[in-house]
Design a protein around this motif. Structure first.
Motif, PDB file in Angstrom:
ATOM      1  N   LEU A  40      82.784 109.194 -14.073  1.00  0.00           N
ATOM      2  CA  LEU A  40      84.162 109.402 -13.605  1.00  0.00           C
ATOM      3  C   LEU A  40      84.192 110.367 -12.430  1.00  0.00           C
ATOM      4  O   LEU A  40      84.878 110.120 -11.436  1.00  0.00           O
ATOM      5  CB  LEU A  40      85.041 109.972 -14.726  1.00  0.00           C
ATOM      6  N   TRP A  41      83.468 111.473 -12.553  1.00  0.00           N
ATOM      7  CA  TRP A  41      83.505 112.474 -11.487  1.00  0.00           C
ATOM      8  C   TRP A  41      82.851 111.921 -10.223  1.00  0.00           C
ATOM      9  O   TRP A  41      83.384 112.087  -9.129  1.00  0.00           O
ATOM     10  CB  TRP A  41      82.817 113.765 -11.921  1.00  0.00           C
ATOM     11  N   SER A  42      81.726 111.249 -10.357  1.00  0.00           N
ATOM     12  CA  SER A  42      81.038 110.753  -9.162  1.00  0.00           C
ATOM     13  C   SER A  42      81.808 109.616  -8.489  1.00  0.00           C
ATOM     14  O   SER A  42      81.697 109.435  -7.281  1.00  0.00           O
ATOM     15  CB  SER A  42      79.620 110.313  -9.498  1.00  0.00           C
ATOM     16  N   LYS A  43      82.596 108.871  -9.246  1.00  0.00           N
ATOM     17  CA  LYS A  43      83.359 107.747  -8.681  1.00  0.00           C
ATOM     18  C   LYS A  43      84.843 108.083  -8.513  1.00  0.00           C
ATOM     19  O   LYS A  43      85.666 107.192  -8.323  1.00  0.00           O
ATOM     20  CB  LYS A  43      83.237 106.509  -9.592  1.00  0.00           C
ATOM     21  N   ARG A  44      85.182 109.359  -8.602  1.00  0.00           N
ATOM     22  CA  ARG A  44      86.590 109.769  -8.600  1.00  0.00           C
ATOM     23  C   ARG A  44      87.366 109.252  -7.391  1.00  0.00           C
ATOM     24  O   ARG A  44      88.513 108.881  -7.509  1.00  0.00           O
ATOM     25  CB  ARG A  44      86.707 111.280  -8.701  1.00  0.00           C
TER      26      ARG A  44
END
Length: 192
Positions: free
Chosen positions: A60-64
């Protein structure tokens, strides 16, 4: 001051898309335990369930920046976890199949010698793939798997957070699974 716990999932996703760490933290607080329980109920392995959910939040964080707000964000999270759980279960079934077939492969002296040669070849391939990992990831992975240090011990030794250590190990395993998956498959097919 913005109260994140009063925001809807869609509002949090919008803030997350802009890199808002507090929105990410609220999503994590809101869903980690529920998703962990969902994964654990299927896997019956605490560490595997925890790693799987940590992987989701890392994703989630890397693809935010590319997240598209869904009308039901919780369904997106549960679906992601369910799919990874199904993959893990399928992988375990393949492992069990190979484990069950292994005694038949090791019958007789000739088969045992052949097995040792293949084992050495496989070990060399695995070692080569480990050496190809990025330096920090490789160092953490080797301390974890070869020196049998805990995540906490590695974190203290390398002056990293335990979460960073867990992420390095998880990512190393992911890379090795991807790189070695087809090699192991071909290895077992051609050297039965």
């Amino acid at each position: 001051m913005l109260r994140y716990n009063s925001l809807s999932d869609l509002e949090l996703v919008e803030l997350l898309r802009t890199g808002d760490q507090n929105a990410f933290a609220e999503i994590y607080e809101r869903y980690f335990e529920l998703l962990y329980l969902h994964a654990y109920n299927r896997l019956r392995d605490k560490d595997e369930a925890k790693d799987l959910v940590q992987e989701l939040f890392s994703h989630l964080w890397s693809k935010r920046g590319t997240l598209e707000p869904k009308t039901n964000f919780s369904n997106y999270l549960y679906t992601w976890v369910r799919n990874r759980v199904l993959n893990a279960i399928a992988h375990k079934q393949v492992e069990e199949k190979y484990r069950a077939a292994l005694p038949g492969w090791i019958s007789g002296t000739e088969a045992l010698t052949d097995h040792r040669v293949r084992e050495r070849q496989l070990a060399a391939i695995i070692e080569s793939e480990i050496r190809a990992l990025p330096p920090k990831m490789r160092e953490v992975f080797e301390l974890s798997r070869k020196s049998n240090l805990s995540y906490k011990e590695i974190a203290e030794k390398l002056n990293l957070s335990e979460q960073s250590v867990r992420s390095h190990v998880k990512n190393a395993l992911k890379v090795l699974r991807m790189r070695l998956g087809i090699l192991l498959y071909l290895f077992f097919i051609f050297y039965k």
